[in-house]
Write an enzyme that holds these catalytic residues in place. Structure first.
Site, PDB file in Angstrom:
ATOM      1  N   ASP A   4      -4.254  -5.007   6.150  1.00  0.00           N
ATOM      2  CA  ASP A   4      -4.595  -5.847   5.001  1.00  0.00           C
ATOM      3  C   ASP A   4      -3.393  -6.728   4.668  1.00  0.00           C
ATOM      4  O   ASP A   4      -2.252  -6.274   4.695  1.00  0.00           O
ATOM      5  CB  ASP A   4      -4.963  -4.983   3.790  1.00  0.00           C
ATOM      6  CG  ASP A   4      -5.502  -5.815   2.626  1.00  0.00           C
ATOM      7  OD1 ASP A   4      -5.970  -6.947   2.866  1.00  0.00           O
ATOM      8  OD2 ASP A   4      -5.457  -5.320   1.482  1.00  0.00           O
TER       9      ASP A   4
ATOM     10  N   SER B 201       0.866  -1.175   0.000  1.00  0.00           N
ATOM     11  CA  SER B 201       0.000   0.000   0.000  1.00  0.00           C
ATOM     12  C   SER B 201       0.906   1.229   0.000  1.00  0.00           C
ATOM     13  O   SER B 201       1.906   1.245  -0.715  1.00  0.00           O
ATOM     14  CB  SER B 201      -0.937  -0.035   1.207  1.00  0.00           C
ATOM     15  OG  SER B 201      -1.886   1.008   1.146  1.00  0.00           O
TER      16      SER B 201
ATOM     17  N   HIS C  64      -2.865  -1.256  -3.095  1.00  0.00           N
ATOM     18  CA  HIS C  64      -4.052  -0.430  -2.877  1.00  0.00           C
ATOM     19  C   HIS C  64      -4.021   0.803  -3.765  1.00  0.00           C
ATOM     20  O   HIS C  64      -2.983   1.453  -3.896  1.00  0.00           O
ATOM     21  CB  HIS C  64      -4.127   0.043  -1.422  1.00  0.00           C
ATOM     22  CG  HIS C  64      -4.317  -1.070  -0.447  1.00  0.00           C
ATOM     23  ND1 HIS C  64      -4.204  -0.889   0.913  1.00  0.00           N
ATOM     24  CD2 HIS C  64      -4.627  -2.377  -0.623  1.00  0.00           C
ATOM     25  CE1 HIS C  64      -4.438  -2.033   1.530  1.00  0.00           C
ATOM     26  NE2 HIS C  64      -4.692  -2.958   0.625  1.00  0.00           N
TER      27      HIS C  64
END
Length: 339
Positions: free
Chosen positions: A131, A12, A38
């Protein structure tokens, strides 16, 4: 010879430079690399394959639905699509967001593990919240290898730290060390006892992969509501990790769910504060008009009401400051990418 020849990488915020370092060190890599980062649907993440393609000898492209798992290729999840793995190919879905984002890391990790078991290597890079932690646990439980970026080298260490704290990872490495380790694993035969019961001769699925990409496992209802659709969140019964999924299929790990709750609570409090300030302003206007009409008693009552609105707004502002201090709400982004 069966080796660790399927690498799945999740990242991310802060993951671009580690990705560039890793891909640049994969010259001669004989496996397949799948990447989920992401990004907003309209973000500049469409540039990512081009930024990685110039760094080494591997072919780097955005994944297309049905692309084969070909040796020497790197497939990147496109914006607004989950990248998942089936035997011999990848699929792109617009399924429910997980941990507030699509593409998410967990769907890639867990479907790779369920399709290829011990052959999978999961790599978790820089990013906010958690995540990828659940996906790492699934990879580990299916006999695969797990690597996290050394937190001291990550711009945002939340994701690798969560992986370390919740999964018994195989290695904690700097970006410079990850690429050579992946090449080493791709050339190391998997021991027969490791693959037995975990991997078919042609990488057959280890268990059923739900068509809706749902998370397998027994679920129990909670009093928590889904931050996406406000349905009931079900707690996945797994002793080592907390994980939640609603009936629609939106999924969340603990920190991601907490962040979504903080965002929702903050929005509600800000709306209440604004409404009370506006009510106070309107009451003052009405009081001024009443005073102009020589309704002294009515004006005093309206001013008293305005003071009460202001007092309540001040109280909410105090609560809001505490929520914001402890909240973890962070949106996915690809701010590393140039404009």
């Amino acid at each position: 010879m069966i080796t660790h020849d399927l690498v799945v990488i999740g990242g991310s915020a802060g993951s671009l430079e580690p990705l560039r370092t890793i891909v640049g060190a994969l010259g001669g890599f004989r496996g397949t690399v799948l990447i989920a980062v992401h990004a907003y649907p309209n973000a500049r993440s469409h540039l990512l394959p081009g930024l990685l393609a110039s760094l080494g000898t591997l072919s780097v492209t955005h994944a297309r639905d049905g692309d084969p798992l070909a040796p020497g290729t790197v497939l990147v999840a496109p914006p607004a699509r989950h990248l998942i793995v089936e035997p011999g190919r990848v699929r792109l879905t617009t399924g429910p967001r997980e941990n507030g984002t699509r593409p998410a890391i967990d769907p890639l990790f867990r479907t790779a593990a369920r399709s290829y078991g011990a052959r999978v290597v999961g790599v978790l890079l820089s990013g906010h919240l958690d995540d990828g932690t659940y996906g790492l646990a699934i990879i580990k439980s299916h006999g695969g290898r797990t690597i996290v970026q050394k937190p001291s080298t990550a711009r945002h260490p939340d994701m690798p730290e969560s992986g370390m704290h919740n999964v018994r990872v195989d290695a904690v490495l700097s970006p410079e060390e990850i690429g050579p380790r992946l090449c080493e694993l791709a050339n190391t035969p998997i021991m027969e006892e490791t693959t037995m019961g975990r991997l078919g001769s042609k990488g057959a699925p280890l268990d059923r992969i739900a068509h809706d990409e749902g998370i397998a496992g027994e679920r129990h209802a909670t009093v928590l509501s889904c931050p996406e659709c406000h349905g009931v969140m079900m707690r996945l019964e797994r002793p080592d990790l907390l994980h939640f999924e609603c009936q629609i299929g939106h999924a969340a790990s603990p920190l991601s769910l907490e962040a979504a709750q903080a965002t929702e609570v903050t929005g509600s409090l800000e709306s209440a504060r604004r409404g009370l300030r506006e009510q106070a302003l309107l009451a003052y206007m009405m009081a001024e008009r009443a005073r102009g009409n020589r309704d002294i008693e009515g004006a005093a009552e309206l001013e008293e009401r305005a003071h009460a609105y202001e007092k309540n707004a001040d109280a909410i502002e105090g609560i809001l400051s505490k929520v914001q201090r402890f909240g973890h709400g962070r949106a996915p982004n690809d701010g590393d990418l140039p404009g």
